[in-house]
Design an enzyme around this catalytic site. Structure first.
Site, PDB file in Angstrom:
ATOM      1  N   PRO A  75      43.751  37.135  38.086  1.00  0.00           N
ATOM      2  CA  PRO A  75      44.313  36.037  37.300  1.00  0.00           C
ATOM      3  C   PRO A  75      44.931  36.511  35.991  1.00  0.00           C
ATOM      4  CG  PRO A  75      41.995  35.653  37.864  1.00  0.00           C
ATOM      5  CD  PRO A  75      42.304  37.075  38.154  1.00  0.00           C
ATOM      6  N   GLU A  76      46.206  36.270  35.838  1.00  0.00           N
ATOM      7  CA  GLU A  76      46.885  36.454  34.562  1.00  0.00           C
ATOM      8  C   GLU A  76      47.284  35.064  34.083  1.00  0.00           C
ATOM      9  OE1 GLU A  76      49.821  39.638  34.811  1.00  0.00           O
ATOM     10  OE2 GLU A  76      48.705  40.560  36.441  1.00  0.00           O
TER      11      GLU A  76
END
Length: 260
Positions: free
Chosen positions: A2-3
């Site tokens: 997850p960014e």
DNA sequence: ACGAGTACCTGGCAGC
DNA sequence: TGCTGCCAGGTACTCG
């Protein structure tokens, strides 16, 4: 992993679904994160009303009407699901008719952590512009990609989006930060904003097995637009290369033809 | 202040 | 087929 776009996708769904709800139960799984508030502290959230979910960089913030916050970081394998359990549940809570599960196979995630000092976010009215980027890159000898992924300097970019932004700007990841021209810096600002905006619009990236799924179990659609990351050939049609030395401890891909 | 290296963790996969 | 061992990566830490 997850960014910013993946975390924003999670935030939107949780906010829409859970804002205004009251926490009725809280449970901690085992083994838990190596940094998690004690279960007794989390239990005090029972009865609290959820004001909403906000986000800063890759951090998800659960805000309560009482003014308390619970800060969540998904690490690299963290996932939030609604009403769908599974292995590696680190904690869960109930609210209304929904149970919210926080999964994390590799336990790099964090909960209840204080929000650290973070740089501006590309695309937010936050001061991330060519002037700012020139200021933080000036005189730096470290690779520009490592600087882009340093959350204290720029919030939200990880390996995927930093790789994509550098490709779009035509800049090699191993270039010293201070070696960028004014023109390159301006291109890089634009490409950082563009790749993150597109990632958010398309609900994040779901790469092959590093499967990001939103809280309702749906994959993102940005992977169809990824030019470099995880590919052998770039969207430009050229064979990609990995930098000889890892950058920030990880392998870095670039197009030797299109990136200078 | 800066840059480099490493610990943390475990599923998945390449290689034998 | 079954085993070993390495890799992935975000953050926080140490060291020079």
């Amino acid at each position: 992993m997850p960014e910013l776009p993946e975390v924003e996708t999670v935030r939107r769904i949780l906010h829409e679904r859970l804002a205004g709800r009251r926490i009725t139960a809280f449970a901690v799984g085992r083994p838990t994160f190596y940094r998690l508030p004690p279960a007794s502290a989390l239990k005090t959230l029972i009865g609290e009303s959820i004001k909403g979910f906000s986000r800063r960089g890759k951090y998800l913030i659960m805000e309560f009407s009482s003014g308390r916050d619970l800060v969540l970081h998904l690490g690299m394998s963290g996932r939030v699901t609604l009403n769908s359990s599974g292995p590696h549940v680190r904690f869960q809570f109930e609210t209304g008719n929904d149970t919210v599960f926080f999964h994390d196979a590799r336990r790099f995630g964090r909960v209840g952590c204080a929000l650290p000092k973070l740089g501006p976010e590309p695309g937010a009215a936050d001061g991330f512009d060519a002037h700012y980027l020139r200021t933080i890159l000036r005189g730096r000898t470290g690779p520009v990609k490592a600087l882009l992924m340093d959350q204290k300097l720029v919030a939200g970019l990880g390996n995927i989006y930093a790789t994509e932004a550098l490709f779009a700007a035509g800049i090699r990841p191993g270039r010293a930060g201070g070696s960028l021209t004014c023109d390159e810096t301006e291109r890089l600002v634009k490409s950082c904003i563009d790749v993150l905006r597109r990632g958010v619009e398309l609900g994040g990236s779901t790469l092959n097995d590093e499967s990001f799924l939103d809280p309702l179990g749906r994959p993102g659609r940005n992977q169809d637009y990824v030019s470099v990351y995880g590919r052998k050939m770039g969207s430009c049609g050229h064979a990609l290369k990995a930098t000889r030395k890892p950058i920030g401890g990880r392998t870095s891909l670039y197009c030797p033809n299109c990136q200078k």
